[in-house]
Design a protein around this motif. Structure first.
Motif, PDB file in Angstrom:
ATOM      1  N   MET A   1      40.574  46.810  37.723  1.00 36.67           N
ATOM      2  CA  MET A   1      41.215  46.046  38.730  1.00 36.67           C
ATOM      3  C   MET A   1      39.846  45.375  39.658  1.00 36.67           C
ATOM      4  O   MET A   1      39.145  46.495  40.061  1.00 36.67           O
ATOM      5  N   SER A   2      39.773  44.277  39.743  1.00 33.79           N
ATOM      6  CA  SER A   2      38.391  43.721  40.553  1.00 33.79           C
ATOM      7  C   SER A   2      38.731  44.159  42.029  1.00 33.79           C
ATOM      8  O   SER A   2      39.782  44.532  42.303  1.00 33.79           O
ATOM      9  N   ASN A   3      37.762  43.723  43.082  1.00 30.80           N
ATOM     10  CA  ASN A   3      38.075  44.005  44.628  1.00 30.80           C
ATOM     11  C   ASN A   3      38.968  43.245  45.027  1.00 30.80           C
ATOM     12  O   ASN A   3      39.604  41.975  44.550  1.00 30.80           O
ATOM     13  N   HIS A   4      39.580  43.622  45.873  1.00 26.42           N
ATOM     14  CA  HIS A   4      40.759  42.806  46.659  1.00 26.42           C
ATOM     15  C   HIS A   4      40.061  41.546  47.634  1.00 26.42           C
ATOM     16  O   HIS A   4      38.967  41.692  47.601  1.00 26.42           O
ATOM     17  N   ILE A   5      41.095  40.838  47.688  1.00 27.30           N
ATOM     18  CA  ILE A   5      40.464  39.329  48.265  1.00 27.30           C
ATOM     19  C   ILE A   5      40.859  38.887  49.544  1.00 27.30           C
ATOM     20  O   ILE A   5      41.037  37.937  50.066  1.00 27.30           O
ATOM     21  N   GLU A   6      40.998  40.370  50.690  1.00 23.38           N
ATOM     22  CA  GLU A   6      41.279  40.120  51.975  1.00 23.38           C
ATOM     23  C   GLU A   6      40.393  38.868  52.600  1.00 23.38           C
ATOM     24  O   GLU A   6      41.055  38.040  53.217  1.00 23.38           O
ATOM     25  N   ASP A   7      39.087  38.970  52.145  1.00 24.67           N
ATOM     26  CA  ASP A   7      38.197  37.990  53.085  1.00 24.67           C
ATOM     27  C   ASP A   7      38.631  36.445  52.805  1.00 24.67           C
ATOM     28  O   ASP A   7      38.250  35.641  53.598  1.00 24.67           O
ATOM     29  N   GLN A   8      39.087  36.301  51.419  1.00 27.20           N
ATOM     30  CA  GLN A   8      39.397  34.978  51.035  1.00 27.20           C
ATOM     31  C   GLN A   8      40.827  34.351  51.363  1.00 27.20           C
ATOM     32  O   GLN A   8      41.167  33.263  51.400  1.00 27.20           O
ATOM     33  N   LEU A   9      41.708  35.407  51.828  1.00 30.05           N
ATOM     34  CA  LEU A   9      43.127  34.955  52.278  1.00 30.05           C
ATOM     35  C   LEU A   9      43.406  33.802  53.006  1.00 30.05           C
ATOM     36  O   LEU A   9      44.082  33.079  52.854  1.00 30.05           O
ATOM     37  N   SER A  10      42.434  34.075  54.374  1.00 36.45           N
ATOM     38  CA  SER A  10      42.664  32.968  55.439  1.00 36.45           C
ATOM     39  C   SER A  10      42.290  31.596  54.877  1.00 36.45           C
ATOM     40  O   SER A  10      42.760  30.678  55.120  1.00 36.45           O
TER      41      SER A  10
ATOM     42  N   SER B   1      37.325  26.573  46.949  1.00 37.55           N
ATOM     43  CA  SER B   1      37.223  25.631  45.806  1.00 37.55           C
ATOM     44  C   SER B   1      38.262  25.744  44.872  1.00 37.55           C
ATOM     45  O   SER B   1      38.937  26.817  44.750  1.00 37.55           O
ATOM     46  N   GLU B   2      38.264  25.038  43.653  1.00 36.65           N
ATOM     47  CA  GLU B   2      39.550  24.977  42.707  1.00 36.65           C
ATOM     48  C   GLU B   2      39.426  26.390  41.892  1.00 36.65           C
ATOM     49  O   GLU B   2      40.294  27.255  41.744  1.00 36.65           O
ATOM     50  N   ALA B   3      37.954  26.894  41.524  1.00 38.41           N
ATOM     51  CA  ALA B   3      37.682  28.075  40.871  1.00 38.41           C
ATOM     52  C   ALA B   3      38.095  29.341  41.894  1.00 38.41           C
ATOM     53  O   ALA B   3      38.810  30.415  41.253  1.00 38.41           O
ATOM     54  N   GLU B   4      37.645  29.353  42.985  1.00 33.80           N
ATOM     55  CA  GLU B   4      38.063  30.332  44.033  1.00 33.80           C
ATOM     56  C   GLU B   4      39.617  30.608  44.074  1.00 33.80           C
ATOM     57  O   GLU B   4      40.024  31.717  44.199  1.00 33.80           O
ATOM     58  N   ARG B   5      40.079  29.205  44.145  1.00 30.14           N
ATOM     59  CA  ARG B   5      41.666  29.197  44.383  1.00 30.14           C
ATOM     60  C   ARG B   5      42.197  29.979  43.270  1.00 30.14           C
ATOM     61  O   ARG B   5      43.435  30.757  43.434  1.00 30.14           O
ATOM     62  N   ARG B   6      42.029  29.592  42.229  1.00 28.76           N
ATOM     63  CA  ARG B   6      42.624  30.226  40.937  1.00 28.76           C
ATOM     64  C   ARG B   6      42.359  31.743  40.931  1.00 28.76           C
ATOM     65  O   ARG B   6      43.436  32.733  40.464  1.00 28.76           O
ATOM     66  N   GLN B   7      40.981  31.986  41.267  1.00 26.02           N
ATOM     67  CA  GLN B   7      40.887  33.609  41.264  1.00 26.02           C
ATOM     68  C   GLN B   7      41.697  34.450  42.066  1.00 26.02           C
ATOM     69  O   GLN B   7      42.384  35.303  41.848  1.00 26.02           O
ATOM     70  N   VAL B   8      41.938  33.778  43.382  1.00 21.89           N
ATOM     71  CA  VAL B   8      42.686  34.323  44.407  1.00 21.89           C
ATOM     72  C   VAL B   8      44.126  34.413  43.955  1.00 21.89           C
ATOM     73  O   VAL B   8      44.906  35.524  44.069  1.00 21.89           O
ATOM     74  N   GLU B   9      44.730  33.413  43.329  1.00 26.47           N
ATOM     75  CA  GLU B   9      46.092  33.503  42.504  1.00 26.47           C
ATOM     76  C   GLU B   9      46.231  34.358  41.476  1.00 26.47           C
ATOM     77  O   GLU B   9      47.120  35.045  41.735  1.00 26.47           O
ATOM     78  N   GLU B  10      45.482  34.452  40.780  1.00 29.00           N
ATOM     79  CA  GLU B  10      45.346  35.389  39.678  1.00 29.00           C
ATOM     80  C   GLU B  10      45.307  36.909  40.338  1.00 29.00           C
ATOM     81  O   GLU B  10      46.195  37.361  39.836  1.00 29.00           O
ATOM     82  N   HIS B  11      44.620  37.235  41.247  1.00 31.96           N
ATOM     83  CA  HIS B  11      44.524  38.506  41.909  1.00 31.96           C
ATOM     84  C   HIS B  11      45.833  38.631  42.539  1.00 31.96           C
ATOM     85  O   HIS B  11      46.254  39.757  42.219  1.00 31.96           O
ATOM     86  N   LEU B  12      46.324  37.578  43.371  1.00 29.18           N
ATOM     87  CA  LEU B  12      47.552  37.972  43.918  1.00 29.18           C
ATOM     88  C   LEU B  12      48.848  38.072  43.045  1.00 29.18           C
ATOM     89  O   LEU B  12      49.798  38.971  43.382  1.00 29.18           O
TER      90      LEU B  12
END
Ligand SMILES: [Zn+2]
Length: 169
Positions: free
Chosen positions: A1-10, A18-29
């Motif tokens: 499991m990779s790091n949590h994405i608290e910093d990016q949630l806001s 960005s599109e790539a970051e968004r996809r990453q966040v959604e995959e993690h969620l």
């Protein structure tokens, strides 16, 4: 499991990723219940803040107060603009001097033979200015001595008039 994405949630909620970051966040969620919960908490807080903000009504007479405050500020601005207005001639004079110097400089560059003559004249002018300055300085010193004497006399008189006992100098 990779790091949590608290910093990016806001940023994710504000659509700032960005599109790539968004996809990453959604995959993690999808795989992380902790971050999903955090996201729902954050969006809940955001909704509450938004609702609270929009439910706030300006108190009675608030608008008039704001307009009055702005009116006062405008008057203050006018005052400062007035003092700026006094600076304008000074700035324009400085600009004029700069332009003259630049024009003169190009002339001096073009006519090198005249340069020495002008430099000679300038030296004379500076000599005159320095000469007159000594008179001005001497005059200022004399004037300040007179002012000091005059003010000390007037202070003495004032102190005597007000019955100050220590004024026997
Ligand atoms: Zn996570």
């Amino acid at each position: 499991m990779s790091n949590h994405i608290e910093d990016q949630l806001s940023a994710y909620m504000d659509n700032e990723l960005s599109e790539a970051e968004r996809r990453q966040v959604e995959e993690h969620l999808d795989t992380c219940p902790e971050c999903s919960e955090l996201l729902s908490d954050l969006s809940g807080i955001k909704t509450q803040v938004f609702t609270a903000y929009h439910s706030i009504e300006a108190p009675e007479g608030f608008e008039d107060k704001v307009i009055n405050a702005i009116g006062l500020n405008v008057t203050h601005e006018n005052v400062s603009t007035g003092s700026n207005w006094l600076l304008l001639p000074l700035i324009s004079v400085l600009c004029f001097i700069t332009i003259v110097l630049v024009v003169m400089g190009s002339y001096l560059f073009k006519f090198g033979s005249i340069m020495l003559k002008i430099a000679y004249n300038l030296l004379h002018v500076f000599g005159d200015i320095l000469g007159s300055h000594t008179y001005i300085i001497a005059g200022l010193i004399g004037l300040s001595i007179i002012l000091i004497v005059a003010s000390s006399i007037s202070i003495k008189h004032l102190l005597k008039a007000s019955g100050f006992k220590g004024a026997n100098w």
